[in-house]
Design a protein around this motif. Structure first.
Motif, PDB file in Angstrom:
ATOM      1  N   ARG A   1      -7.347   4.781   2.656  1.00  0.00           N
ATOM      2  CA  ARG A   1      -7.559   3.868   3.543  1.00  0.00           C
ATOM      3  C   ARG A   1      -8.863   3.321   4.051  1.00  0.00           C
ATOM      4  O   ARG A   1      -9.388   2.478   4.690  1.00  0.00           O
ATOM      5  CB  ARG A   1      -6.932   4.159   5.035  1.00  0.00           C
ATOM      6  CG  ARG A   1      -5.338   3.720   4.799  1.00  0.00           C
ATOM      7  CD  ARG A   1      -4.943   3.556   6.129  1.00  0.00           C
ATOM      8  NE  ARG A   1      -3.515   3.827   6.060  1.00  0.00           N
ATOM      9  CZ  ARG A   1      -2.474   2.821   5.459  1.00  0.00           C
ATOM     10  NH1 ARG A   1      -2.862   1.855   5.434  1.00  0.00           N
ATOM     11  NH2 ARG A   1      -1.267   3.172   5.636  1.00  0.00           N
TER      12      ARG A   1
ATOM     13  N   ALA B   1      -9.620  -4.544   7.364  1.00  0.00           N
ATOM     14  CA  ALA B   1      -8.496  -4.559   8.168  1.00  0.00           C
ATOM     15  C   ALA B   1      -9.287  -5.000   9.628  1.00  0.00           C
ATOM     16  O   ALA B   1      -8.857  -5.455  10.433  1.00  0.00           O
ATOM     17  CB  ALA B   1      -7.603  -3.634   8.071  1.00  0.00           C
ATOM     18  N   ALA B   2     -10.219  -4.070   9.935  1.00  0.00           N
ATOM     19  CA  ALA B   2     -10.863  -3.977  11.115  1.00  0.00           C
ATOM     20  C   ALA B   2     -11.912  -5.454  11.305  1.00  0.00           C
ATOM     21  O   ALA B   2     -11.801  -5.879  12.483  1.00  0.00           O
ATOM     22  CB  ALA B   2     -12.036  -2.816  11.283  1.00  0.00           C
TER      23      ALA B   2
ATOM     24  N   SER C   1      -4.223   4.375  11.648  1.00  0.00           N
ATOM     25  CA  SER C   1      -5.533   5.110  11.434  1.00  0.00           C
ATOM     26  C   SER C   1      -6.516   4.850  12.592  1.00  0.00           C
ATOM     27  O   SER C   1      -7.389   5.537  12.898  1.00  0.00           O
ATOM     28  CB  SER C   1      -6.163   4.509   9.880  1.00  0.00           C
ATOM     29  OG  SER C   1      -5.464   4.898   9.057  1.00  0.00           O
TER      30      SER C   1
ATOM     31  N   ALA D   1      -4.826  -6.515   2.915  1.00  0.00           N
ATOM     32  CA  ALA D   1      -6.040  -5.603   2.851  1.00  0.00           C
ATOM     33  C   ALA D   1      -6.456  -5.210   1.486  1.00  0.00           C
ATOM     34  O   ALA D   1      -7.611  -5.621   1.143  1.00  0.00           O
ATOM     35  CB  ALA D   1      -5.891  -4.310   3.488  1.00  0.00           C
TER      36      ALA D   1
ATOM     37  N   ASN E   1       0.780  -1.065  -0.005  1.00  0.00           N
ATOM     38  CA  ASN E   1      -0.020  -0.043  -0.006  1.00  0.00           C
ATOM     39  C   ASN E   1       1.009   1.311   0.052  1.00  0.00           C
ATOM     40  O   ASN E   1       0.512   2.323  -0.712  1.00  0.00           O
ATOM     41  CB  ASN E   1      -0.900   0.136   1.221  1.00  0.00           C
ATOM     42  CG  ASN E   1      -2.122  -0.784   1.216  1.00  0.00           C
ATOM     43  OD1 ASN E   1      -2.598  -1.075  -0.079  1.00  0.00           O
ATOM     44  ND2 ASN E   1      -2.619  -1.129   2.335  1.00  0.00           N
TER      45      ASN E   1
ATOM     46  N   SER F   1      -3.156   0.619   9.271  1.00  0.00           N
ATOM     47  CA  SER F   1      -4.435   0.482   9.568  1.00  0.00           C
ATOM     48  C   SER F   1      -4.524   0.691  11.092  1.00  0.00           C
ATOM     49  O   SER F   1      -5.443   1.563  11.678  1.00  0.00           O
ATOM     50  CB  SER F   1      -5.052  -1.044   9.497  1.00  0.00           C
ATOM     51  OG  SER F   1      -4.836  -1.333   8.212  1.00  0.00           O
TER      52      SER F   1
ATOM     53  N   LEU G   1      -9.514  -0.163   5.328  1.00  0.00           N
ATOM     54  CA  LEU G   1      -9.742  -0.215   6.868  1.00  0.00           C
ATOM     55  C   LEU G   1     -10.774  -1.165   7.379  1.00  0.00           C
ATOM     56  O   LEU G   1     -10.795  -1.687   8.320  1.00  0.00           O
ATOM     57  CB  LEU G   1      -9.890   1.495   7.312  1.00  0.00           C
ATOM     58  CG  LEU G   1      -9.389   1.491   8.944  1.00  0.00           C
ATOM     59  CD1 LEU G   1      -8.164   0.892   9.086  1.00  0.00           C
ATOM     60  CD2 LEU G   1      -9.571   3.154   9.045  1.00  0.00           C
TER      61      LEU G   1
END
Length: 317
Positions: free
Chosen positions: A276, A283-284, A225, A170, A18, A222, A280
């Protein structure tokens, strides 16, 4: 005429799937003196976008990579760098035209990129995290969510007990579970991703049972963030403290906000980099899955990762 430095100026470049990172430090000739950070910067290159799931670097991403490295080279010249260490990870490891990009980077910038395997990546991440977070004596779970791969390391301040790199970054999760990034991420997509993770991450589930890590330490974008969302504003690379406590409630609130919004609403959340906004979400889901299998309640984020690990290793030599 340049006056010769009494110091080494070192550039560390981490070419992620990324984000490309550049860290320039000055290393003192005095033993034991900490390196002085001259510049810390990053660029969202999204090398994996539009191709990593097919095993190629797409033309637009390829151009962004070369453009970004030309910019890094200018910064290095400006700051009179004497040595360069550049490493590349998942996107360049697994793509057909990764080697070609390595060659083009060298021809256009003189930067020699070293493509490293996942195991080595995990080791360097752990070294970097240890510079930011005191892991203490108990086993902790370190997690780095990249665009191409995700590294898990179970370690304390002295020992790595277990480590593995999984090609489930991601960008790949986005390609696989989120075909329509403009919309909301539906409940069935969350469930599909979780089912997939419970299969792919079986070795992690085993390792967690064996070592019972006490807390989660998240490195990379991530987690930065999520820490920014907790604060309610986006911080620059230079503003990030080495380590942040991420409250479990804060993560859960951010996770709910990410799942309930569409792309535009996610982009508008305080503390989110537009690049993101969608990554995200996947990723979350991954972080939530890991919290579920470990029953961990304490999360810390580390602003240091691979490049700081490289630096730490070089200073020991």
């Amino acid at each position: 005429m340049h006056t010769p430095h009494a110091h080494r100026r070192l550039a560390l470049i981490d070419l992620g799937t990324n984000t490309f990172h550049l860290l320039i430090v000055e290393i003192s000739k005095t033993p034991g003196e900490k390196p002085l950070v001259i510049l810390r910067t990053k660029a969202g290159v999204r090398l994996g976008e539009g191709g990593i799931s097919q095993g190629i670097i797409a033309p637009a991403a390829y151009d962004r990579a070369l453009h970004t490295l030309a910019g890094f080279k200018e910064e290095m010249e400006l700051h009179e760098v004497t040595e360069v260490r550049a490493t590349a990870t998942s996107a360049m490891r697994v793509t057909k035209n990764g080697p070609e990009l390595v060659r083009d980077i060298f021809e256009q910038t003189g930067i020699q990129v070293n493509v490293i395997p996942g195991e080595r990546e995990a080791e360097l991440i752990c070294q970097g995290v240890r510079q930011a977070v005191d892991l203490g004596e108990d086993a902790q779970l370190i997690m780095d969510i990249g665009g191409g791969s995700v590294e898990f390391i179970i370690a304390n301040q002295h020992t790595i007990f277990w480590k593995q790199s999984f090609e489930i970054g991601a960008q790949r999760l986005l390609d696989k579970f989120f075909p329509d990034p403009s919309g909301v991420f539906p409940a069935e997509a969350v469930e599909a991703e979780q089912r997939y993770l419970s299969t792919v991450l079986e070795p992690l589930i085993e390792a967690v049972r064996r070592y019972h890590p006490a807390s989660l330490v998240g490195a990379s974008g991530s987690f930065d963030s999520l820490a920014d969302m907790q604060l309610g504003r986006l911080r620059t690379e230079g503003e990030l403290p080495p380590c942040t406590e991420l409250a479990l409630e804060s993560f859960q609130t951010s996770y709910r906000q990410l799942l309930s919004g569409n792309h535009e609403q996610r982009k508008a959340l305080p503390g989110i980099l537009p690049m993101r906004a969608d990554m995200l979400v996947v990723a979350a889901v991954l972080i939530d899955f890991v919290l579920g299998i470990t029953e961990i309640t304490r999360i810390r984020t580390s602003a240091y990762a691979l490049k700081e690990g490289l630096l730490a290793e070089m200073l020991v030599v």
